[in-house]
Motif scaffolding. Sequence first.
Motif, short mmCIF file in Angstrom:
data_model
loop_
_atom_site.label_atom_id
_atom_site.label_comp_id
_atom_site.label_asym_id
_atom_site.label_seq_id
_atom_site.Cartn_x
_atom_site.Cartn_y
_atom_site.Cartn_z
N TRP A 17 34.61 -55.09 -18.96
CA TRP A 17 32.96 -54.94 -18.51
C TRP A 17 32.64 -53.22 -18.35
N CYS A 18 32.68 -53.25 -17.28
CA CYS A 18 32.17 -51.42 -17.11
C CYS A 18 32.46 -50.23 -18.69
N SER A 19 34.21 -50.61 -19.28
CA SER A 19 33.45 -50.43 -20.58
C SER A 19 32.84 -49.97 -21.34
N PRO A 25 34.43 -46.95 -14.46
CA PRO A 25 35.16 -47.58 -13.42
C PRO A 25 35.77 -46.96 -12.03
N TYR A 26 35.97 -47.44 -10.91
CA TYR A 26 36.52 -46.69 -9.79
C TYR A 26 37.19 -47.82 -9.45
N LEU A 27 38.79 -47.32 -9.01
CA LEU A 27 39.60 -48.30 -8.73
C LEU A 27 39.74 -47.84 -7.17
N VAL A 28 39.55 -48.44 -5.74
CA VAL A 28 39.97 -47.93 -4.40
C VAL A 28 41.83 -48.39 -4.49
N ALA A 29 42.77 -47.90 -3.84
CA ALA A 29 43.85 -48.70 -3.58
C ALA A 29 43.89 -48.45 -1.81
N ALA A 30 44.45 -48.73 -1.58
CA ALA A 30 45.08 -48.58 0.71
C ALA A 30 46.79 -47.76 -0.02
N SER A 88 39.92 -52.57 -4.18
CA SER A 88 39.33 -52.71 -5.19
C SER A 88 38.24 -52.05 -6.53
N LEU A 89 37.21 -52.66 -7.53
CA LEU A 89 37.74 -51.76 -8.61
C LEU A 89 36.22 -52.47 -9.48
N PHE A 90 34.93 -51.27 -8.95
CA PHE A 90 33.85 -51.49 -9.45
C PHE A 90 33.26 -50.09 -10.57
N SER A 91 32.06 -50.76 -10.34
CA SER A 91 31.29 -49.41 -11.66
C SER A 91 30.33 -48.75 -10.56
N GLU A 96 28.59 -53.22 -9.03
CA GLU A 96 29.21 -54.08 -9.03
C GLU A 96 30.69 -53.52 -8.89
N GLY A 97 31.70 -54.87 -8.60
CA GLY A 97 32.64 -54.94 -8.85
C GLY A 97 33.71 -56.22 -8.27
#
Length: 167
Positions: A17-19, A25-30, A88-91, A96-97
Amino acid sequence: MNSVPIKPYLMRAIHEWCSDHGHTPYLVAAVKGKMQVPMEFVKNGEIVLNISYNATRNLQLGDDYVRFSARFGGVSRDIIVPIGAVVSLFSRETGEGMAWEPELTEAAEAGEVDRPASSLRPVPQEPVDQTADADEPSINEQKPAAEPDDEPTPPPAPGRSHLRIVK
């Protein structure tokens, strides 16, 4: 019957969707254990990664891992993030994500596959202010925090871009 997690499918859908809409698209990882991420960019136990096709090479959003190569400070690095570590994964543009609770276990930290059912929750996030950091490089290109003696690198001169062969 073994439950198939929905999280990898949702991640692929959000990335697509982001693409498709020209978003980043940004990915946040612990970050926990021996994950293959650049540790100098980890803040408060998390890392934020730009996973757009322009910022990555050989991006694979698999069922167990997110794998890709990206440049950090001009150096190409291979990144492997277990799906259970994705928070998380968001725009970047709209915020949004989706966000999830991290699912890391000792097996995931050791590099083994971890496939528990994920708990989903929507995340209302504010869009990132693009005007504030328009002169900064993308997240995968940022340098670690500068030392007090370091001088900031001057921005490139405007004009025609060029390619340079680096050996």
